[in-house]
Design a protein around this motif. Structure first.
Motif, PDB file in Angstrom:
ATOM      1  N   GLU A   1      23.573  40.098   1.578  1.00 38.02           N
ATOM      2  CA  GLU A   1      22.928  40.865   2.558  1.00 38.02           C
ATOM      3  C   GLU A   1      21.743  41.173   2.959  1.00 38.02           C
ATOM      4  OE1 GLU A   1      26.497  44.365   2.997  1.00 38.02           O
ATOM      5  OE2 GLU A   1      24.510  44.251   1.224  1.00 38.02           O
ATOM      6  N   ALA A   2      21.058  40.287   1.847  1.00 39.81           N
ATOM      7  CA  ALA A   2      19.311  39.917   1.601  1.00 39.81           C
ATOM      8  C   ALA A   2      18.929  38.929   2.558  1.00 39.81           C
ATOM      9  CB  ALA A   2      19.156  40.241   0.065  1.00 39.81           C
ATOM     10  N   ASN A   3      17.960  39.432   3.583  1.00 44.67           N
ATOM     11  CA  ASN A   3      18.069  38.090   4.583  1.00 44.67           C
ATOM     12  C   ASN A   3      17.117  37.514   3.922  1.00 44.67           C
ATOM     13  OD1 ASN A   3      17.949  36.399   6.885  1.00 44.67           O
ATOM     14  ND2 ASN A   3      16.441  38.010   8.203  1.00 44.67           N
TER      15      ASN A   3
ATOM     16  N   ALA B   1      11.145  46.107  -6.783  1.00 44.66           N
ATOM     17  CA  ALA B   1      11.397  46.761  -5.330  1.00 44.66           C
ATOM     18  C   ALA B   1      13.206  45.944  -5.448  1.00 44.66           C
ATOM     19  CB  ALA B   1      10.653  46.730  -4.491  1.00 44.66           C
ATOM     20  N   ALA B   2      12.754  44.303  -5.088  1.00 42.29           N
ATOM     21  CA  ALA B   2      13.885  43.859  -4.490  1.00 42.29           C
ATOM     22  C   ALA B   2      15.743  44.128  -5.625  1.00 42.29           C
ATOM     23  CB  ALA B   2      13.405  42.462  -4.968  1.00 42.29           C
ATOM     24  N   LEU B   3      15.225  44.003  -7.407  1.00 39.85           N
ATOM     25  CA  LEU B   3      15.539  43.795  -8.110  1.00 39.85           C
ATOM     26  C   LEU B   3      16.535  45.624  -8.360  1.00 39.85           C
ATOM     27  CD1 LEU B   3      17.363  43.287 -11.098  1.00 39.85           C
ATOM     28  CD2 LEU B   3      15.153  44.337 -12.128  1.00 39.85           C
ATOM     29  N   LEU B   4      16.069  46.306  -8.039  1.00 41.15           N
ATOM     30  CA  LEU B   4      16.391  47.842  -7.347  1.00 41.15           C
ATOM     31  C   LEU B   4      17.307  48.029  -6.256  1.00 41.15           C
ATOM     32  CD1 LEU B   4      13.539  50.500  -8.456  1.00 41.15           C
ATOM     33  CD2 LEU B   4      15.142  50.601 -10.018  1.00 41.15           C
ATOM     34  N   CYS B   5      17.088  47.126  -5.335  1.00 42.71           N
ATOM     35  CA  CYS B   5      17.685  46.822  -3.714  1.00 42.71           C
ATOM     36  C   CYS B   5      18.992  46.438  -4.512  1.00 42.71           C
ATOM     37  CB  CYS B   5      16.967  45.864  -2.518  1.00 42.71           C
ATOM     38  SG  CYS B   5      15.539  47.545  -2.676  1.00 42.71           S
ATOM     39  N   LEU B   6      19.181  45.453  -5.093  1.00 41.61           N
ATOM     40  CA  LEU B   6      20.093  44.625  -5.472  1.00 41.61           C
ATOM     41  C   LEU B   6      20.948  44.461  -6.492  1.00 41.61           C
ATOM     42  CD1 LEU B   6      18.118  41.274  -4.563  1.00 41.61           C
ATOM     43  CD2 LEU B   6      20.522  41.514  -2.983  1.00 41.61           C
ATOM     44  N   LEU B   7      20.095  46.047  -7.444  1.00 37.73           N
ATOM     45  CA  LEU B   7      21.424  46.185  -8.423  1.00 37.73           C
ATOM     46  C   LEU B   7      23.187  47.220  -7.705  1.00 37.73           C
ATOM     47  CD1 LEU B   7      19.054  47.801 -11.027  1.00 37.73           C
ATOM     48  CD2 LEU B   7      20.511  45.871 -11.055  1.00 37.73           C
TER      49      LEU B   7
ATOM     50  N   LEU C   1      13.378  43.492   0.469  1.00 38.51           N
ATOM     51  CA  LEU C   1      12.924  45.133   0.895  1.00 38.51           C
ATOM     52  C   LEU C   1      13.123  45.261   2.341  1.00 38.51           C
ATOM     53  CD1 LEU C   1      12.465  47.742  -0.580  1.00 38.51           C
ATOM     54  CD2 LEU C   1       9.604  47.404  -0.283  1.00 38.51           C
ATOM     55  N   THR C   2      13.391  44.559   3.034  1.00 37.82           N
ATOM     56  CA  THR C   2      12.726  44.426   4.363  1.00 37.82           C
ATOM     57  C   THR C   2      14.168  45.041   4.467  1.00 37.82           C
ATOM     58  OG1 THR C   2      11.627  42.705   5.222  1.00 37.82           O
ATOM     59  CG2 THR C   2      12.823  43.197   6.765  1.00 37.82           C
ATOM     60  N   SER C   3      15.458  43.904   4.269  1.00 39.68           N
ATOM     61  CA  SER C   3      16.906  44.066   5.192  1.00 39.68           C
ATOM     62  C   SER C   3      17.649  45.275   3.588  1.00 39.68           C
ATOM     63  CB  SER C   3      17.742  42.568   3.715  1.00 39.68           C
ATOM     64  OG  SER C   3      17.063  41.516   4.260  1.00 39.68           O
TER      65      SER C   3
END
Length: 494
Positions: free
Chosen positions: A339-341, A323-329, A115-117
């Motif tokens: 890109e996810a740090n 939230a992480a899943l939505l960011c990466l989908l 989420l931060t990334s």
């Protein structure tokens, strides 16, 4: 005007300058850790301490030495500890040590990094900060206050202290450059930078997901103290203390470093408004980040009502993973996996910390240690009031010894939970109060990356930071101590 950039700020990092004490610790860390392990492992088993507990203590103590002295990276120490626990018989089953990497708290940490990334990549954090300053920062004091508000606001959706500092320091530098504030001479610059790093720390203490250390602490409180601390419980307990402390030290800072209204704020605001205009309209990525963040916060904030609304509850960890899943989908999200740090070294460290801490707790080794401590210090003869206060102050200033929040959490929270159980106190209240102090790593530049980023700007000296931080930590400890006997009771924790 050339704009300050974060690379310039952190280029001459004080962390790179190793002192004699640190070099000495690194040199002797491994021999001391080995000696500690052998002494505890081979000595006759003390009365009241089981063999398994003794072996757990040997692994824990030697790992502790390595985590503090850091002759090797802390994640390597954790890997060795996880390997040693079943080998030496500190745990009955291998899975008890190896399974910690699958704890829900690890998933929460991974999701927080994703989420931060996403927030950083989208530029949403920078846009929000610039908007706040140009909207509300019309005088020197209001500018300082607005920057503090921004720090607190960012903590809700940028769960990384370093990421927030990375967003804020360039904005502060742009601001000070426009005001013609001279590094090392301007009190306005001193206060802005010092309150920036303090606001980062205090805001972090108020939000469970604002740093991995808070999440690790909650894991210990819920698993070892029988607590049920979630996102809203932490926010309700800790945020009022963080706000009160920040308001008090805001005015104290203006007393310690007096400022005068001598800058052309109108021109400064104009420059920042131009920076905001350069960002243009909201990008698709920013819009996606806002939607994901809003959904995440809503789910976290309404956790107590999920069962009634949906027929099932969505936990803090499940919300974070969503939230992480939505960011990466693909198409829906705004990040690729590369890109996810994600700080995997921190994941491994946390897994090892839980493994050795859990082994010590299950084997009753921690309970035995605390009993010896209680007997040695005479804490059993103190009133519970003074034990609460003493623990809070010890926790607050413990960062003067430990340079890692996560190491402090791993060492102190389980110990204080065990202490509370031994003395018949509320372990959730004591553990939570102690955990609320863990982000106050503000006294010296090497105590956190945030300190380093702000310190490298050149606007304040080490003495400036020590002077202001000692006062801030004292105020914070007093406020948290008072909250234990007042606010905690009102919200049903104590």
């Amino acid at each position: 005007m050339s704009q300050p950039v974060i690379g310039k700020v952190s280029g001459d990092s004080p962390e790179k300058k190793k002192g004699k004490y640190e070099a000495l610790m690194k040199k002797w860390g491994i021999p001391v850790a080995l000696a500690v392990f052998l002494i505890l492992f081979l000595m006759p088993t003390p009365q009241g301490l089981g063999v398994q507990a003794q072996r757990s203590l040997a692994v824990f103590a030697s790992a502790l030495v390595l985590w503090i002295t850091t002759p090797i990276p802390i994640y390597l120490t954790s890997i060795m500890a996880i390997l040693l626990l079943p080998l030496v018989g500190a745990v009955k089953k291998q899975s008890e040590a190896f399974a910690t990497l699958g704890f829900d708290v690890i998933w929460l940490m991974v999701s927080a990094f994703v989420l931060t990334s996403a927030i950083i990549k989208s530029n949403l954090g920078r846009r929000f900060a610039l908007w706040m300053v140009t909207k509300f920062g019309k005088t020197p004091k209001m500018t300082l206050f607005t920057l503090i508000v921004i720090n607190f606001a960012l903590a809700f959706f940028v769960p990384s202290t370093t990421a927030r500092a990375t967003l804020m320091v360039p904005i502060c530098l742009i601001l000070l450059d426009v005001y013609k504030a001279i590094p090392g001479e301007s009190n306005f610059g001193r206060v802005m930078m010092l309150q920036g790093l303090q606001a980062d720390a205090l805001a972090t203490s108020g939000i469970m997901t604002a740093t991995a250390g808070n999440i690790i602490a909650v894991g210990f409180i819920n698993s070892q103290a029988g607590g049920h601390i979630g996102y809203m419980q932490w926010l309700l307990a800790s945020m009022p203390a963080a706000i009160i402390t920040m308001v008090i030290v805001f005015f104290l800072g203006l007393k310690i470093f007096s400022i005068k209204d001598e800058f052309n704020f109108k021109n400064a605001i104009g420059t920042l408004e131009e920076e905001l205009r350069k960002l243009g309209a909201f990008s698709p990525q920013e819009k996606k980040a806002m939607v994901i963040f809003f959904l995440t916060v809503v789910l976290w904030a309404t956790g107590d009502y999920h069962k009634q609304w949906f027929g099932f509850a969505i936990s803090t960890e499940q919300t974070a993973v969503l939230a992480a899943l939505l960011c990466l989908l693909p198409k829906i999200g705004l990040l690729t996996w590369k890109e996810a740090n994600i700080k995997w070294d921190l994941m491994i460290f946390a897994a090892g910390a839980y493994a050795v801490g859990g082994a010590l707790d299950k084997s009753k080794g921690a309970e035995w240690i605390i009993k010896q401590l209680v007997a040695g210090l005479g804490l059993q003869n103190m009133s519970h009031f003074w034990v609460y206060v003493l623990v809070v102050f010890l926790s607050m200033y413990s960062h003067l010894i430990f340079t890692s929040k996560t190491v402090r959490v791993t060492i102190l929270i389980p110990a204080f939970i065990a202490l509370a159980k031994t003395l018949g106190m509320n372990p959730v209240a004591l553990g939570l109060a102690s955990a609320m102090t863990m982000t106050f790593t503000i006294t010296l530049p090497p105590h956190s990356k945030v300190n380093t980023l702000y310190f490298a700007s050149g606007y304040f000296s080490v003495l400036d930071q020590v002077k202001y931080a000692i006062v801030t930590c004292f105020v914070g400890a007093v406020v948290i101590s008072a909250a234990i006997f007042t606010w905690f009771k009102i919200i049903g924790i104590s």
